[in-house]
Design a protein around this motif. Structure first.
Motif, mmCIF file in Angstrom:
data_model
loop_
_atom_site.group_PDB
_atom_site.id
_atom_site.type_symbol
_atom_site.label_atom_id
_atom_site.label_comp_id
_atom_site.label_asym_id
_atom_site.label_seq_id
_atom_site.Cartn_x
_atom_site.Cartn_y
_atom_site.Cartn_z
ATOM 1 N N ARG A 174 -3.700 10.188 -2.778
ATOM 2 C CA ARG A 174 -4.832 9.268 -2.892
ATOM 3 C C ARG A 174 -4.717 8.482 -4.189
ATOM 4 O O ARG A 174 -4.034 8.890 -5.140
ATOM 5 N N ARG A 233 -8.294 5.891 2.659
ATOM 6 C CA ARG A 233 -8.280 7.340 2.827
ATOM 7 C C ARG A 233 -6.998 7.920 2.252
ATOM 8 O O ARG A 233 -6.071 7.191 1.909
ATOM 9 N N GLU A 234 -6.958 9.223 2.155
ATOM 10 C CA GLU A 234 -5.735 9.893 1.739
ATOM 11 C C GLU A 234 -4.691 9.780 2.838
ATOM 12 O O GLU A 234 -5.024 9.777 4.017
ATOM 13 N N VAL A 254 -1.658 7.414 -8.798
ATOM 14 C CA VAL A 254 -1.935 8.190 -7.589
ATOM 15 C C VAL A 254 -1.915 9.669 -7.959
ATOM 16 O O VAL A 254 -1.373 10.061 -9.003
ATOM 17 N N ARG A 303 -1.509 13.680 -5.998
ATOM 18 C CA ARG A 303 -1.188 14.438 -4.790
ATOM 19 C C ARG A 303 -1.940 15.757 -4.810
ATOM 20 O O ARG A 303 -2.158 16.345 -5.864
ATOM 21 N N LEU A 316 -2.693 2.645 0.431
ATOM 22 C CA LEU A 316 -3.756 3.599 0.137
ATOM 23 C C LEU A 316 -5.101 2.897 -0.023
ATOM 24 O O LEU A 316 -6.138 3.417 0.405
ATOM 25 N N ARG A 317 -5.089 1.710 -0.603
ATOM 26 C CA ARG A 317 -6.348 0.984 -0.834
ATOM 27 C C ARG A 317 -6.919 0.432 0.465
ATOM 28 O O ARG A 317 -8.121 0.555 0.727
ATOM 29 N N ARG A 374 -1.099 15.507 0.471
ATOM 30 C CA ARG A 374 -1.875 14.298 0.709
ATOM 31 C C ARG A 374 -1.963 13.510 -0.587
ATOM 32 O O ARG A 374 -2.038 14.080 -1.674
ATOM 33 N N ARG A 400 -6.784 2.250 -8.269
ATOM 34 C CA ARG A 400 -7.657 1.319 -7.559
ATOM 35 C C ARG A 400 -7.910 0.065 -8.404
ATOM 36 O O ARG A 400 -7.925 -1.051 -7.896
ATOM 37 N N THR A 433 -5.954 7.066 -7.712
ATOM 38 C CA THR A 433 -6.860 7.410 -8.803
ATOM 39 C C THR A 433 -7.727 6.188 -9.094
ATOM 40 O O THR A 433 -7.503 5.094 -8.554
#
Length: 207
Positions: free
Chosen positions: A152, A106-107, A137, A139, A101-102, A150, A158, A154
């Motif tokens: 991503r 993007r998602e 993360v 959803r 993800l990093r 999807r 990160r 949080t």
């Protein structure tokens, strides 16, 4: 041969406390066959090869000498590299998911995460549940397709990735410091060629 058997986490490579005094490289790094080494010397694969040659003269051990060493290096390196992940309360597969993800920025859908991390859909679903519960993360439903989710990172997720990566890369640089620039480039090219062949063959089989 069973070149990938698990070793204790402190078997020669550790993230903390530095590398062995000799840089951590086998004494016969330039002698893949292990010939000419003292009986107790050389890496573990060289010892296995010598034993096979004793009981099975004429056996072609070339593949074993390459694949066995790759597997052995991978097992040792992964055990040592997992130390910072354990301190962060993460498993290697969980960190791989966060890293995907990093680095993509993007998602991603669960299916894309499965492809990025070479995992099954069921495994990704389980890891996402654990990481979501920890707030790393999140959803959300795809507004164009309610059946699609999807994922991503949080801000906390990160921060975890960004906190681990510098130490991880510093460790890897230290491990490889015994190889000169040209040797390192040649090794990377050879491994890249091998990986490309293997991935191509597996893709053809799956198709």
């Amino acid at each position: 041969m069973t070149a990938t058997e698990r070793l204790p986490a402190d078997a020669g490579l550790q993230l903390e406390g530095g590398l062995p005094a000799d840089g951590g490289l086998p004494a016969d790094a330039g002698n893949p066959s292990g010939e000419g080494l003292p009986a107790a010397g050389g890496d573990t694969v060289a010892a296995v090869v010598r034993q096979w040659r004793t009981v099975y003269p004429g056996l072609d051990t070339g593949p074993m000498e390459v694949i066995g060493r790759i597997n052995r290096c991978a097992a040792l390196l992964q055990q040592a590299e997992d130390a910072p992940l354990s301190r962060a309360g993460l498993t290697r597969p969980e960190f791989d998911l966060l890293g995907a993800l990093r680095r993509t920025g993007r998602e991603l859908t669960p299916g894309e995460l499965a492809r990025e991390t070479f995992s099954s859909g069921a495994a990704v679903t389980k890891r996402l549940k654990q990481l979501t519960g920890r707030g790393l993360v999140e959803r959300r439903g795809d507004p164009r397709d309610r059946r699609m989710a999807r994922v991503r990172l949080t801000d906390a997720g990160r921060d975890v990735v960004d906190g681990i990566m510098p130490a991880q890369l510093a460790y890897e640089n230290a491990v490889l410091s015994g190889l000169g620039g040209p040797d390192l480039g040649e090794l990377a090219a050879l491994l890249g060629g091998l990986l490309g062949q293997l991935e191509g063959r597996l893709s053809a089989v799956r198709a």
